[in-house]
Structures are given as structure tokens and as C-alpha cells.
Design a protein around this motif. Structure first.
Motif, PDB file in Angstrom:
ATOM      1  N   UNK A  26      83.737 -15.837 130.892  1.00 32.62           N
ATOM      2  CA  UNK A  26      82.830 -14.692 131.008  1.00 32.62           C
ATOM      3  C   UNK A  26      83.508 -13.550 131.744  1.00 32.62           C
ATOM      4  N   UNK A  27      83.307 -12.352 131.248  1.00 30.65           N
ATOM      5  CA  UNK A  27      83.846 -11.170 131.947  1.00 30.65           C
ATOM      6  C   UNK A  27      83.008  -9.959 131.566  1.00 30.65           C
ATOM      7  N   UNK A  28      83.060  -8.984 132.436  1.00 31.58           N
ATOM      8  CA  UNK A  28      82.397  -7.726 132.113  1.00 31.58           C
ATOM      9  C   UNK A  28      83.348  -6.901 131.260  1.00 31.58           C
ATOM     10  N   UNK A  29      82.879  -6.496 130.102  1.00 32.78           N
ATOM     11  CA  UNK A  29      83.707  -5.697 129.202  1.00 32.78           C
ATOM     12  C   UNK A  29      83.005  -4.400 128.855  1.00 32.78           C
ATOM     13  N   UNK A  30      83.762  -3.507 128.290  1.00 34.20           N
ATOM     14  CA  UNK A  30      83.242  -2.153 128.023  1.00 34.20           C
ATOM     15  C   UNK A  30      83.337  -1.836 126.535  1.00 34.20           C
ATOM     16  N   UNK A  31      83.235  -2.882 125.719  1.00 34.87           N
ATOM     17  CA  UNK A  31      83.361  -2.709 124.281  1.00 34.87           C
ATOM     18  C   UNK A  31      82.020  -2.328 123.687  1.00 34.87           C
ATOM     19  N   UNK A  82      89.397  -6.069 129.059  1.00 35.98           N
ATOM     20  CA  UNK A  82      90.471  -5.096 128.850  1.00 35.98           C
ATOM     21  C   UNK A  82      90.061  -3.863 128.075  1.00 35.98           C
ATOM     22  N   UNK A  83      91.093  -3.175 127.586  1.00 34.05           N
ATOM     23  CA  UNK A  83      90.911  -1.889 126.917  1.00 34.05           C
ATOM     24  C   UNK A  83      89.747  -1.944 125.917  1.00 34.05           C
ATOM     25  N   UNK A  84      88.789  -1.049 126.076  1.00 37.89           N
ATOM     26  CA  UNK A  84      87.592  -1.135 125.226  1.00 37.89           C
ATOM     27  C   UNK A  84      87.881  -0.838 123.761  1.00 37.89           C
ATOM     28  N   UNK A  85      87.195  -1.564 122.906  1.00 39.28           N
ATOM     29  CA  UNK A  85      87.217  -1.289 121.462  1.00 39.28           C
ATOM     30  C   UNK A  85      85.769  -1.242 120.989  1.00 39.28           C
ATOM     31  N   UNK A  86      85.585  -0.782 119.774  1.00 36.72           N
ATOM     32  CA  UNK A  86      84.228  -0.671 119.269  1.00 36.72           C
ATOM     33  C   UNK A  86      83.615  -2.034 118.933  1.00 36.72           C
ATOM     34  N   UNK A 148     100.446   0.228 134.231  1.00 38.12           N
ATOM     35  CA  UNK A 148     100.332   1.541 134.877  1.00 38.12           C
ATOM     36  C   UNK A 148      99.098   2.292 134.401  1.00 38.12           C
ATOM     37  N   UNK A 149      98.395   1.681 133.471  1.00 40.13           N
ATOM     38  CA  UNK A 149      97.263   2.355 132.859  1.00 40.13           C
ATOM     39  C   UNK A 149      96.139   2.553 133.864  1.00 40.13           C
ATOM     40  N   UNK A 150      95.469   3.680 133.755  1.00 38.31           N
ATOM     41  CA  UNK A 150      94.264   3.893 134.549  1.00 38.31           C
ATOM     42  C   UNK A 150      93.227   2.883 134.083  1.00 38.31           C
ATOM     43  N   UNK A 151      92.192   2.587 134.886  1.00 40.36           N
ATOM     44  CA  UNK A 151      91.188   1.630 134.452  1.00 40.36           C
ATOM     45  C   UNK A 151      90.712   1.926 133.038  1.00 40.36           C
ATOM     46  N   UNK A 152      90.618   0.863 132.253  1.00 37.78           N
ATOM     47  CA  UNK A 152      90.335   1.042 130.842  1.00 37.78           C
ATOM     48  C   UNK A 152      88.967   1.643 130.582  1.00 37.78           C
ATOM     49  N   UNK A 153      88.076   1.410 131.480  1.00 36.21           N
ATOM     50  CA  UNK A 153      86.701   1.827 131.225  1.00 36.21           C
ATOM     51  C   UNK A 153      86.317   2.996 132.110  1.00 36.21           C
ATOM     52  N   UNK A 154      85.841   4.052 131.508  1.00 34.04           N
ATOM     53  CA  UNK A 154      85.405   5.173 132.321  1.00 34.04           C
ATOM     54  C   UNK A 154      84.197   4.762 133.123  1.00 34.04           C
ATOM     55  N   UNK A 155      84.226   5.037 134.405  1.00 29.00           N
ATOM     56  CA  UNK A 155      83.094   4.659 135.229  1.00 29.00           C
ATOM     57  C   UNK A 155      82.528   5.890 135.902  1.00 29.00           C
TER      58      UNK A 155
END
Ligand SMILES: Nc1ncnc2c1ncn2[C@@H]1O[C@H](COP(=O)(O)OP(=O)(O)OP(=O)(O)O)[C@@H](O)[C@H]1O
Ligand SMILES: Nc1nc2c(c(=O)[nH]1)N=C(CO)CN2
Length: 428
Positions: A26-31, A82-86, A148-155
Motif C-alpha cells: 500500500x502507498x499513497x499515489x497521485x495517479x 512514484x511519478x504520476x500517470x493517468x 534529483x527530481x522534485x517531488x513527483x506530485x504537486x502538493x
């Protein structure tokens, strides 16, 4: 197909491959397709079955020849968060590709659940399940987060749900704040809390700063601070294994009943249970209270914690012995995951010491959410079911034999006449 509806995978000689199964990662994702899903995120859960030959690892007792399930779980969680997708499909494909990057893996089954997907009708879960193997390769690259990426999800809000004191806006109710399970998307219906999952989109327009959901700078109150429209049914689990446990539990029931905003509706039989988890410790006494409340979920949590404190509850070690523990098992049908309050209580589905007394007092009860189901059925399969030793019906009015430094034998003597032996009690 095997009996779980999954395909068996055969090796080159036509024999079924071995499997390593990991479920409920389980994880919090931004997809998601919607802006609010990208902004607020939600819970994603993955189940993975890896098909491989484990014989060499077993013969040499050597991790180097198999797949480390700890590393596997971390890889999967990294993709989920990780990096959000649709699309959930893309998340599943990425997991499959990442797992199959290990040459020892012949095939993989991946199921990605999005239990709070923004679906407008009541639903249990949505799952995308895929099977990939060396003939039908994943249509994605193995996933590696860019360091080096900024957080994947805009908060728009801080990354912790820890409760922070804030100054309420003028005219607004006092607020506590943090990242919330549902803010704009789950703005309570006008007038108070609506019972819905955290990510169910509201048909109401987003709250303005003058609404009951208050935006103070970047901090937002969440629905767990909102009083409900009317009384909400709640289930509380009580446990104690230090001090005069029965007396403490009786007093706790009385104190709950005398708390403004809480009406006790029914009380389960008292169960004597072997301690689950934690250090070696005495048996517990456990009971379940059915109540109705007009308190907001967090007000209810504060009320139950105040009662715990009044009975000398101290927190020294995880799952250690305690004078009194009161968990909020369910609050209506609210589903929420925040740092300080999770609803339903996340471990209820696997705890016979809660499920059995609950099923006794409400045989038709159903635990909502992922892993939920009819409480009686869950109680019958919970791993600790044999640890539920006996149930006392009359514990609110009569003394039952003490727990603590005893042997775990069935209580005998006159008190036992008034104690009903539970149908599943192994000692009975
Ligand atoms: N549904 C819930 N009911 C009670 N506490 C909760 C709930 N969800 C989250 N919590 C948080 O859990 C924290 C730890 O609670 P506590 O010390 O009672 O845990 P525990 O009883 O040792 O373990 P467990 O949660 O597994 O029963 C509390 O401070 C509370 O903020
Ligand atoms: N039998 C039993 N085991 C436990 C209990 C409990 O109430 N009863 N509570 C725990 C943490 O809340 C951990 N383990």
C-alpha cells in the motif's frame, strides 16, 4: 487457471513454476485523470505474484538465487508512490516491467487496486489485473525514480498529516490541520459530514474559505474534524490487560455513555483473549461497544484517548500491555487514512479479539473498506481466532475471574456458572 483465477505458468518442461506472492502493498499515489487526484493523492494497493523456479535458492539456502520479497515490496511501493500517470493500467504495467527486470522472473501477475477511485456510485474496489511473461513482455520500462527530481506530485499542502495548531479564520470553527484524506474532493455535504470515501468526488462545488471547511494559508481542516449531520453509528473496541481489567472496562463503558455526544447502544460479551503481537504479556479482556455519536471523528478520538489517559494508559512499547485501549473500529461508513486517525481501524479485519465480540453483539455487522466483509465470517478465519478463550455475557454486572498471572485455563467455580463459553473456545 488456478483456483484464484490466475494463470499457472509452466517452465520449459511443462511443469508449473513456483510462486512468490505479495499482497496488500500500500502507498499513497497521485495517479489519475482528475486534477484533484493529482493534487491530493489517494491509497493504491498492489498484489503481485512472481513466477520463478525457487529450487536452486532452496537447495543452497541462498537469497542470491531467488527474489528478495522485501526488495520486491519496496520496488512495488516505489512505483505506486512514484511519478504520476493517468491510468491504473500504466501503474500495473510499470510494476510488471520493474519486477521482470530480474532475469530470474519468468512471469508476473500484478493487480493494482484503487479503492477510493472517483466513481459516482457506491462500489467496493476497482482493480486492474495483468499477467506478463517472457512471451508477452510488459509495455513499459522498469521504473526507477529520478533521484534529483522534485517531488513527483504537486502538493498544495505539507507532506505530513500530523496535526498542527492553526489560528482559525474569523467565524470559522476551531481547526486542526494537515494534509487531509479528502479536502476539496470530499468536502462534506453542506451542514456537516457525509459518509463517503475520502476520494469520492463531491457534487458540491469546492469549498470557499467561508465554508465550514476552512483554508488557513495552506492548511486545511479535513472532514474528520467535521461534526456529522446527525447521529452516526460507531463501533469501539476496548481492551485491557494490566491492573483491574474488568473493572476498568466497565468504567470505560460508563464513561463513554456519560460523554456528551456519545450514546452507548449495546455492549458485547467480554472476551478473554491471548495477546496478539508485542512482548510476552498477560491475556487481554476485550469487548466491543456499539454507540451512536454526534461528535466528529477526531472529537471522538480525543474523547476515547481522554478515557484511556484517565485510566493510566501509558505508551511504552508497540503493542505492549496496557491498562486500557479504545480503538475506533468504524465511524459510520467513513473511509479515511490520515496520520492520526484511520477509519476503519486498519487491523480490524484480522483481529478475532475485536471481530468475535462484535459479531456476538451484532451478528449482521459488515466491516466496510478494503479487506472488509461480514464480521462473523472474518472472525471465523482471523489468525488469532483460537486465542479467543471464552466470552462472558454478564460481565457488566458480575465479576469474572481475573486475568493476569493465571494459566489460561477455563475459569472454574461459581463465577463460571455465569460465564457463557464461546462456541469456538478451544478450552470449552
Ligand atoms: N481508528 C483508530 N482508533 C484509534 N486510534 C487510531 C485509529 N487510527 C489511528 N489511530 C492512531 O493510532 C495511535 C496509536 O494508538 P495506540 O497506541 O492505541 O495503538 P495500539 O493500540 O498500540 O495499536 P493498534 O492501533 O494496532 O491497536 C493513536 O495515537 C491514534 O492517533
Ligand atoms: N488479544 C489482544 N491482543 C492485542 C490487543 C488486544 O486488545 N487484545 N491490542 C493490541 C494493540 O491494540 C495488540 N494485541
Amino acid at each position: 487457471m488456478n483456483d484464484e483465477g490466475r494463470q499457472d505458468v509452466l517452465d520449459t518442461s511443462g511443469r508449473r513454476l513456483d510462486q512468490i506472492k505479495l499482497s496488500g502493498i500500500t502507498a499513497r499515489g497521485y495517479h489519475g485523470v482528475f486534477e484533484h487526484e493529482r493534487r491530493e493523492g489517494q491509497t493504491f494497493v498492489a498484489d503481485v505474484v512472481v513466477h520463478l523456479d525457487t529450487r536452486r535458492a532452496a537447495a543452497r539456502d541462498d537469497l542470491a538465487h531467488t527474489l528478495d520479497y522485501g526488495a520486491l515490496a519496496e520496488q512495488v511501493a516505489t512505483v505506486l508512490a512514484g511519478e504520476p500517470v493517468d491510468l491504473v493500467e500504466t501503474v500495473a504495467e510499470r510494476i510488471a516491467a520493474t519486477v521482470m527486470a530480474s532475469s530470474i522472473v519468468q512471469a508476473v501477475d500484478v493487480a493494482v487496486h484503487k479503492p477510493h477511485a472517483p466513481i459516482e456510485v457506491p462500489f467496493g474496489d476497482v482493480v486492474v489485473a495483468i499477467h506478463r511473461d517472457r512471451t508477452k513482455l510488459p509495455a513499459a520500462e522498469p521504473y526507477a525514480p529520478r533521484p534529483t527530481e522534485a517531488p513527483a506530485h504537486p502538493r498544495s499542502v505539507p507532506p505530513s498529516t500530523a496535526t498542527l495548531p492553526v489560528t482559525p479564520a474569523p467565524g470559522a470553527p476551531a481547526v486542526t490541520a494537515g494534509v487531509v484524506a479528502w479536502t476539496e474532493a470530499g468536502v462534506p455535504a453542506p451542514g456537516g459530514l457525509s459518509e463517503q470515501g475520502p476520494d469520492t468526488p463531491s457534487t458540491e462545488p469546492p469549498a470557499s474559505s467561508t465554508d465550514a471547511t476552512v483554508v488557513v494559508g495552506e492548511l486545511v481542516t479535513d472532514v474528520l474534524d467535521q461534526a456529522p449531520d446527525g447521529p452516526v453509528d460507531v463501533v469501539l473496541a476496548l481492551g485491557a490487560n494490566l491492573g483491574p481489567a474488568q473493572e476498568t472496562l466497565r468504567e470505560a463503558v460508563t464513561e463513554l455513555a456519560s460523554t456528551p455526544g456519545i450514546e452507548v447502544v449495546d455492549v458485547s460479551p467480554l472476551a478473554r483473549t491471548s495477546a496478539v503481537g508485542g512482548p510476552d504479556q498477560p491475556d487481554f479482556l476485550n469487548a466491543v461497544v456499539l454507540a451512536s455519536t454526534t461528535l466528529a471523528p477526531r472529537e471522538l478520538l480525543r474523547a476515547t484517548q481522554a478515557i484511556e489517559l484517565a485510566h493510566g494508559r501509558e505508551r511504552h512499547e508497540h503493542w505492549g500491555p496496557r491498562t486500557l485501549d479504545i480503538d475506533i473500529v468504524v465511524y459510520g461508513s467513513v473511509l479515511a487514512v490520515t496520520d492520526d486517525l484511520e477509519l476503519p481501524h486498519p487491523r480490524t479485519h484480522e483481529r478475532a479479539f475485536v471481530l468475535q465480540p462484535w459479531a456476538q453483539v451484532d451478528p449482521d455487522a459488515v466491516l466496510p473498506g478494503l479487506g472488509g466483509g461480514p464480521v462473523g465470517a472474518l472472525a471465523a478465519t482471523a489468525p488469532d481466532r483460537d486465542g479467543v478463550r471464552w466470552l462472558a455475557l454478564d460481565w457488566l454486572t458480575n465479576a469474572i475471574p481475573a486475568v493476569g498471572n493465571d494459566t489460561g485455563a477455563v475459569p472454574a467455580g461459581p463465577a463460571w456458572d455465569r460465564v457463557r463459553t464461546g462456541p469456538d473456545a478451544p478450552d470449552a
